[in-house]
Design a protein around this motif. Structure first.
Motif, short mmCIF file in Angstrom:
data_model
loop_
_atom_site.label_atom_id
_atom_site.label_comp_id
_atom_site.label_asym_id
_atom_site.label_seq_id
_atom_site.Cartn_x
_atom_site.Cartn_y
_atom_site.Cartn_z
N ALA A 181 -1.97 9.41 -16.98
CA ALA A 181 -0.74 8.77 -17.43
C ALA A 181 -0.51 7.47 -16.66
O ALA A 181 -0.10 6.46 -17.25
N ALA A 182 -0.78 7.48 -15.36
CA ALA A 182 -0.61 6.28 -14.56
C ALA A 182 -1.57 5.19 -15.01
O ALA A 182 -1.20 4.02 -15.14
N ASP A 238 0.83 -1.21 0.00
CA ASP A 238 0.00 0.00 0.00
C ASP A 238 0.86 1.25 0.00
O ASP A 238 0.58 2.22 -0.72
N GLU A 239 1.91 1.23 0.81
CA GLU A 239 2.81 2.38 0.87
C GLU A 239 3.53 2.59 -0.46
O GLU A 239 3.69 3.72 -0.93
N GLU A 240 3.95 1.49 -1.08
CA GLU A 240 4.67 1.58 -2.35
C GLU A 240 3.75 2.11 -3.45
O GLU A 240 4.14 2.96 -4.26
N ILE A 241 2.52 1.61 -3.48
CA ILE A 241 1.55 2.06 -4.50
C ILE A 241 1.26 3.55 -4.31
O ILE A 241 1.22 4.32 -5.29
N GLY A 242 1.06 3.95 -3.06
CA GLY A 242 0.79 5.36 -2.79
C GLY A 242 1.92 6.25 -3.25
O GLY A 242 1.70 7.31 -3.86
N GLY A 243 3.16 5.86 -2.99
CA GLY A 243 4.31 6.63 -3.42
C GLY A 243 4.42 6.70 -4.93
O GLY A 243 4.80 7.74 -5.50
N TRP A 244 4.08 5.60 -5.61
CA TRP A 244 4.14 5.57 -7.07
C TRP A 244 3.09 6.50 -7.67
O TRP A 244 3.37 7.26 -8.60
N LEU A 245 1.88 6.46 -7.13
CA LEU A 245 0.80 7.29 -7.66
C LEU A 245 1.01 8.78 -7.37
O LEU A 245 0.62 9.63 -8.17
N ASP A 246 1.63 9.08 -6.22
CA ASP A 246 1.81 10.48 -5.84
C ASP A 246 2.63 11.26 -6.86
O ASP A 246 2.44 12.46 -7.03
N GLU A 248 -10.80 10.96 -12.70
CA GLU A 248 -10.20 11.77 -13.76
C GLU A 248 -9.53 10.90 -14.84
O GLU A 248 -9.23 11.38 -15.93
N ALA A 249 -9.29 9.62 -14.53
CA ALA A 249 -8.67 8.72 -15.51
C ALA A 249 -9.70 8.02 -16.39
O ALA A 249 -9.34 7.19 -17.22
N ALA A 250 -10.98 8.36 -16.23
CA ALA A 250 -12.04 7.64 -16.94
C ALA A 250 -11.86 7.61 -18.46
O ALA A 250 -12.06 6.55 -19.08
#
Length: 588
Positions: A441-442, A427-435, A471-473
């Motif tokens: 783009a993600a 969860d922490e890794e995913i959050g850092g990647w998305l931030d 917003e990615a829809a």
């Protein structure tokens, strides 16, 4: 398929056309083995699309420049089917149109797979070199290794690679959080290990040693007095000797030719530069954590414990919660028993080992390596020790992920790296990647992984995708037409409340179930994968009816999933239904 292969060659010869025999055979085998077709005449546009966009990329290693050859071979198969009457002319035209429609996406998928395969191959080759002791910055040594490896028979190259990959899988430890360098350096400066070794080196200066390159008895007694250490016959555990050899191994003291002198690392241990200090402290930690007393010398309990210390430290490193001392003692005695027959000494030896280990824990605490943690009196590595253990594991060829390392990774690298994470660190890794990324783009990166990756990668990418907002829809809507991404896109759009969101069709729901189990089987044995997949099935689901429907689903891993359900589902009725469905899927 053998007769089809022969007839196809004869057909090509009669028309004077060049036939890619190997490519054609691969396509025919994929139709039979992966799509379950009894003959190529059963090929439909939908199945052809699945062959190109799902089956072929996962089953065949191909380069981007192989795409024209593959498509030409497939067009040749379709022309043969038309001319031989296996399919009608209109059906053949529909197949040819589907090849044209799928060609751009097939080209893109194979190109992505090709780049990923080349990167993976380069990493494997580099790993093989490192395992053979080749320095990667030594160009001559690297080129010599490559020439020698290329000269080996193909079977031997394959066997060496397989063995290396098995070892790599076993040499993975859980991800950890690494403290900032300044915090680590401050802990190293405050460590009594650092202070004791610096004091010993400064006191020693330059002096004569014994023939065994140790301090004379008189010097040793004076050193103990200066450092405040007890003598072995006064209740001490030989701490001076341990510090002496650690200082020598870490080059804080230079021991050579019967003389001692200040070593090159002493300046590092005194340094105000954080990086220089940690570089000097790591070999010191290595020396005390891996003492390597010789078992044939007849070791006492304290030396046996010290020999087992590496395993204890790795055990603590791998835990996400503090470990009670009694549990550590039991694990340590089991580890010692693998090299030393403790049972012959009886319970008395076990008590000696337990007492010696508790004294060792106290020493490690004084040195800043372990610390009390948790409410039950457990022990954990200090941040300094976590860093040091990881450095030694990496140097020994282990894959030792660090939380936060994936923040700048590609989506494919993120998904591959998440496999090694626990839920909290994932969860922490995913959050850092998305931030650090634009939402659209993600999402585009993740959907690309879902189009080109295997079942496990799709499942993980879909999980990450669900962390992205509405917003990615537009990007997700655009993926709804791809067979591998469409069900996951539909679920995301529905959860996001998008007007184009919808419930999955029954066929899509069953396909996602198969895809999920197949993904779990990539990382676990079939029994564990089935157990994990069933945990997410609604309690009121009619599993027998559901499994009975699965054989009609077109998925490359369908048979393997049904066989796993047949072997490991706890309900005998469902298991029998799964075995029957697997038979139907193979025979369809």
């Amino acid at each position: 398929m053998e007769s089809t292969d022969r007839d196809l060659r004869r057909w090509a010869d009669e028309r004077g056309e060049k036939l890619d025999e190997q490519g054609t055979r691969i396509l025919l085998e994929l139709m039979r083995d992966e799509l379950g077709l009894p003959g190529p005449g059963e090929l439909t546009p939908e199945r052809l699309r699945s062959l190109l966009l799902e089956v072929f990329p996962e089953a065949v290693v191909a380069a981007a420049d192989d795409v024209p050859t593959v498509l030409a071979a497939l067009r040749g198969v379709v022309a043969y089917l038309r001319d031989s009457g296996a399919v009608t002319a209109p059906d053949a035209a529909a197949l040819e149109m589907e090849i044209d429609r799928a060609a751009p996406e097939f080209t893109e998928i194979v190109g992505d797979f090709d780049a990923a395969e080349q990167q993976a191959a380069a990493e494997v080759v580099a790993g093989l070199m490192r395992a053979d002791g080749v320095a990667m910055d030594d160009r001559e040594a690297v080129e010599s290794w490559v020439r020698e490896f290329d000269s080996l028979p193909e079977a031997e190259r394959f066997a060496r690679t397989e063995e290396y990959l098995r070892e790599v899988e076993e040499r993975v430890v859980p991800p950890v959080r690494i403290a900032p360098e300044a915090e680590l350096a401050a802990a190293a400066r405050a460590s009594r290990l650092t202070a004791a070794v610096v004091a010993l080196a400064e006191w020693t200066g330059e002096r004569e040693l014994t023939e065994h390159e140790t301090l004379t008895d008189g010097d040793a007694a004076e050193a103990r007095r200066v450092l405040g250490l007890k003598a072995p016959d006064d209740g001490g555990d030989g701490e001076l000797e341990r510090l002496w050899w650690a200082a020598a191994a870490a080059e804080a003291i230079d021991v050579e030719g019967g003389r001692a002198a200040p070593g090159a690392a002493l300046a590092g241990l005194r340094s105000a530069d954080d990086a220089a200090l940690l570089a000097a402290w790591l070999p010191l930690f290595d020396a005390v954590a891996v003492p390597e007393h010789d078992y044939e010398d007849g070791l006492d309990a304290g030396e046996l414990v010290q020999n087992a210390l590496t395993g204890v430290l790795i055990h603590l490193y791998e835990q996400d919660e503090p470990t009670p001392p009694d549990e550590l003692v039991a694990a340590m005695i089991d580890h010692i028993g693998e090299q030393y027959v403790v049972e012959e000494e009886g319970a008395a030896m076990s008590r000696l080992l337990a007492d010696a280990f508790r004294r060792e824990l106290d020493v490690l605490a004084e040195w800043g390596i372990v610390e009390p943690a948790g409410d039950a009196g457990g022990r954990a590595l200090t941040p300094l020790a976590v860093w040091a253990v990881r450095e030694l594991l990496v140097a020994d060829g282990f894959l030792a992920p660090v939380v936060g390392d994936l923040a700048d990774a590609t989506a494919a690298e993120l998904v591959a790296g998440l496999v090694w994470h626990r839920p909290d660190t994932a969860d922490e890794e995913i959050g850092g990647w998305l931030d650090g990324r634009d939402a659209s783009a993600a999402a585009a990166e993740l959907l690309d992984v879902m189009r080109t990756g295997g079942p496990g990668a799709r499942s993980l990418a879909a999980s990450v995708l669900h962390r992205i907002g509405a917003e990615a829809a537009p990007v997700v809507r655009a993926a709804a037409g791809h067979p591998l991404a469409a069900p996951y896109a539909a679920m995301w759009l529905s959860a996001a409340g998008d007007p184009e969101g919808r419930e999955l069709t029954r066929g899509e729901y069953l396909w996602v179930f198969v895809d999920t189990v197949a993904g779990m089987m990539e990382a676990a044995d079939p029994a564990e994968a089935v157990e994990a997949a069933l945990a997410d099935v609604p309690a009121d689901a009619d599993m027998a009816a559901m499994v009975d429907e699965l054989w009609r689903i077109e998925h490359p891993d369908l048979v393997e999933v049904l066989e796993a359900l047949g072997d490991h589902h706890p309900d005998r009725t469902v298991a029998k239904t799964a075995r029957t469905a697997a038979y139907k899927a193979r025979s369809a």
